[in-house]
Design a protein around this motif. Structure first.
Motif, PDB file in Angstrom:
ATOM      1  N   SER A 108      69.989  45.963   8.662  1.00 48.45           N
ATOM      2  CA  SER A 108      69.827  46.376  10.287  1.00 48.45           C
ATOM      3  C   SER A 108      68.828  45.524  10.681  1.00 48.45           C
ATOM      4  O   SER A 108      68.933  45.185  11.753  1.00 48.45           O
ATOM      5  N   LEU A 109      67.773  45.478   9.815  1.00 46.20           N
ATOM      6  CA  LEU A 109      66.593  44.942  10.416  1.00 46.20           C
ATOM      7  C   LEU A 109      66.715  43.625  10.424  1.00 46.20           C
ATOM      8  O   LEU A 109      66.125  42.894  11.296  1.00 46.20           O
ATOM      9  N   LEU A 110      67.236  42.872   9.287  1.00 50.90           N
ATOM     10  CA  LEU A 110      67.317  41.393   9.295  1.00 50.90           C
ATOM     11  C   LEU A 110      68.424  40.758  10.193  1.00 50.90           C
ATOM     12  O   LEU A 110      68.312  39.748  10.674  1.00 50.90           O
TER      13      LEU A 110
ATOM     14  N   GLU B 289      66.619  53.521  15.810  1.00 51.86           N
ATOM     15  CA  GLU B 289      67.198  52.981  14.333  1.00 51.86           C
ATOM     16  C   GLU B 289      66.021  52.220  13.665  1.00 51.86           C
ATOM     17  O   GLU B 289      65.922  52.154  12.375  1.00 51.86           O
ATOM     18  N   LEU B 290      65.050  51.338  14.364  1.00 50.69           N
ATOM     19  CA  LEU B 290      64.031  50.944  14.021  1.00 50.69           C
ATOM     20  C   LEU B 290      63.195  51.970  13.334  1.00 50.69           C
ATOM     21  O   LEU B 290      62.818  51.716  12.125  1.00 50.69           O
ATOM     22  N   ALA B 291      62.889  53.201  13.877  1.00 45.82           N
ATOM     23  CA  ALA B 291      62.128  54.272  13.141  1.00 45.82           C
ATOM     24  C   ALA B 291      62.792  54.788  11.944  1.00 45.82           C
ATOM     25  O   ALA B 291      62.140  54.980  11.119  1.00 45.82           O
ATOM     26  N   ALA B 292      63.933  54.891  12.104  1.00 42.51           N
ATOM     27  CA  ALA B 292      64.881  55.487  10.844  1.00 42.51           C
ATOM     28  C   ALA B 292      64.749  54.358   9.832  1.00 42.51           C
ATOM     29  O   ALA B 292      64.536  54.779   8.717  1.00 42.51           O
ATOM     30  N   ALA B 293      64.924  53.146  10.043  1.00 42.63           N
ATOM     31  CA  ALA B 293      64.987  52.188   9.092  1.00 42.63           C
ATOM     32  C   ALA B 293      63.418  52.154   8.423  1.00 42.63           C
ATOM     33  O   ALA B 293      63.203  52.080   6.931  1.00 42.63           O
ATOM     34  N   GLY B 294      62.503  51.910   9.118  1.00 40.10           N
ATOM     35  CA  GLY B 294      61.093  52.015   8.778  1.00 40.10           C
ATOM     36  C   GLY B 294      60.762  52.971   7.971  1.00 40.10           C
ATOM     37  O   GLY B 294      60.148  52.937   6.849  1.00 40.10           O
ATOM     38  N   MET B 295      61.134  54.409   8.215  1.00 41.57           N
ATOM     39  CA  MET B 295      60.776  55.439   7.336  1.00 41.57           C
ATOM     40  C   MET B 295      61.632  55.541   6.146  1.00 41.57           C
ATOM     41  O   MET B 295      61.125  55.810   5.084  1.00 41.57           O
TER      42      MET B 295
END
Length: 381
Positions: free
Chosen positions: A138-140, A148-154
């Motif tokens: 999802s990030l790439l 979603e960014l926060a969840a992916a980072g965590m």
């Protein structure tokens, strides 16, 4: 309870589970029942399997669970000894048989705990791999919103303010396996650049967590792929910029022609600019080089290879001659021929810019690189 808290460092150093006392009591009761009929220990083994699986899910160390079971076995044994010595000292010799049964049961149950723990741990590892793959994907390649960014980072252990770069990889044979594990790959003294690898449908990318490092501190050899190419995008800040960094890394990868090559976007911006607009690239190649392209094949290839080498060598006829195995005067004659055919001068900066962009447009549209062409001499050259 006292023996476990005192003898198992994990329980002593961390907060013991709220149901630890009840768990210990249940295990002791099931153990006593099992000792009455060692051919029927299903309940005890089922309980042990449950505790081993739960321990893996909670992240408890396997050795801590096994130590607790051994302490429980020791408690049973010492309890038997105390009772017999106190109430029927004449039957002490019977404890020999009891000891063998107690420790056989403890060995069997600890094996059940270990098997359950390892099975669940393996299943959790696979789940974690797939979860990390989805988050990194999802990030790439996605357009995640802030939640979603926060969840992916965590989930990946990345901070929203971190600095990142992306490297896209082309190999002779594409990978099909799934391997998005976070593994330390690169580094320098005092700091470490971590790499998160990602593969999907023949594409491969690396997310570089740069810390305070810059690309100049990252040797090309550390990310080079034997027989493949790597495109390295710019350093960006923030999880939301990773998708842009990946797109720019793909553009940098498109500038790579030779095996083992690492193409940094910031060092190939004119070429990347041309490749970013293939429609305009085709037009500028035809507009500038068409008279050269119309020449017979042998002359055409030599003129184009000479022009490409002249641009690579900073306009030095001597260096071009050494690369193409010809005299510097031959190089100058070929350059004059190019000037005559194209109407562009190698001494006018704007004309040199057009020639450079046209050569890149033609070279990357044709492949392999012009520098790899054989050093043929044109008729009369």
């Amino acid at each position: 309870m006292t023996d476990i808290l005192a003898g198992v460092p994990f329980y002593r150093a961390s907060q013991a589970p709220a149901d630890l006392r009840e768990t210990v009591r249940s295990c002791l009761c099931l153990g006593l029942a099992a000792l009455q009929d060692l051919d029927r220990t299903d309940d005890f083994e089922h309980n042990a399997w449950h505790l081993g699986a739960r321990g893996a899910g909670q992240g408890s160390p396997l050795e801590a669970l096994l130590q607790a079971y051994r302490i429980g076995g020791g408690a049973l044994w010492s309890g038997f000894v105390d009772l017999v010595v106190e109430r029927q000292p004449g039957d002490v010799f019977l404890l020999v048989d009891v000891a063998e049964k107690v420790w056989q049961l403890v060995d069997r149950i600890t094996q059940v705990v270990a098997d359950a723990y390892r099975q669940v741990q393996g299943e959790l590892a696979v789940d974690r791999i797939h979860r990390n793959w989805r988050l990194l994907d999802s990030l790439l390649y996605g357009c995640p919103d802030q939640p979603e960014l926060a969840a992916a980072g965590m989930g990946l252990g990345l901070r929203s303010e971190d600095r990142f770069a992306v490297a896209c990889i082309r190999r002779p044979t594409a990978y099909s396996e799934l391997d998005p594990l976070l593994t330390p790959r690169l580094g320098r003294q005092g700091e470490r650049v971590s790499v998160l690898s990602h593969r999907r449908a023949g594409e491969e990318a690396m997310l570089l967590c740069m810390g305070d490092s810059d690309l100049d501190e990252l040797p090309d050899a550390s990310i080079a792929v034997p027989d493949g190419q790597v495109g390295l995008g710019p350093v960006v800040q923030g999880l939301g910029q990773i998708g842009t960094a990946r797109a720019l890394a793909e553009l940098a990868l498109a500038t790579c022609l030779r095996p083992g090559e690492v193409g940094r976007l910031d060092r190939r911006l004119p070429t990347a600019f041309v490749l970013g607009r293939p429609d305009l690239a085709s037009r500028i190649a035809r507009s500038v080089l068409q008279p050269v392209l119309n020449r017979p094949r042998g002359e055409r290839e030599v003129l184009l290879a000479t022009l490409a080498a002249w641009l690579d060598c900073g306009g030095s006829p001597q260096r071009v001659g050494a690369r193409l195995f010809c005299h510097r005067n031959t190089v100058l004659n070929r350059l004059r021929r190019i000037e005559h055919l194209t109407g562009r001068s190698t001494t006018r900066p704007r004309d040199v810019v057009e020639l450079s962009l046209a050569v890149d447009a033609y070279q990357y549209g044709q492949r392999p690189p012009l520098a790899d062409l054989p050093p043929l001499l044109p008729p009369g050259g």
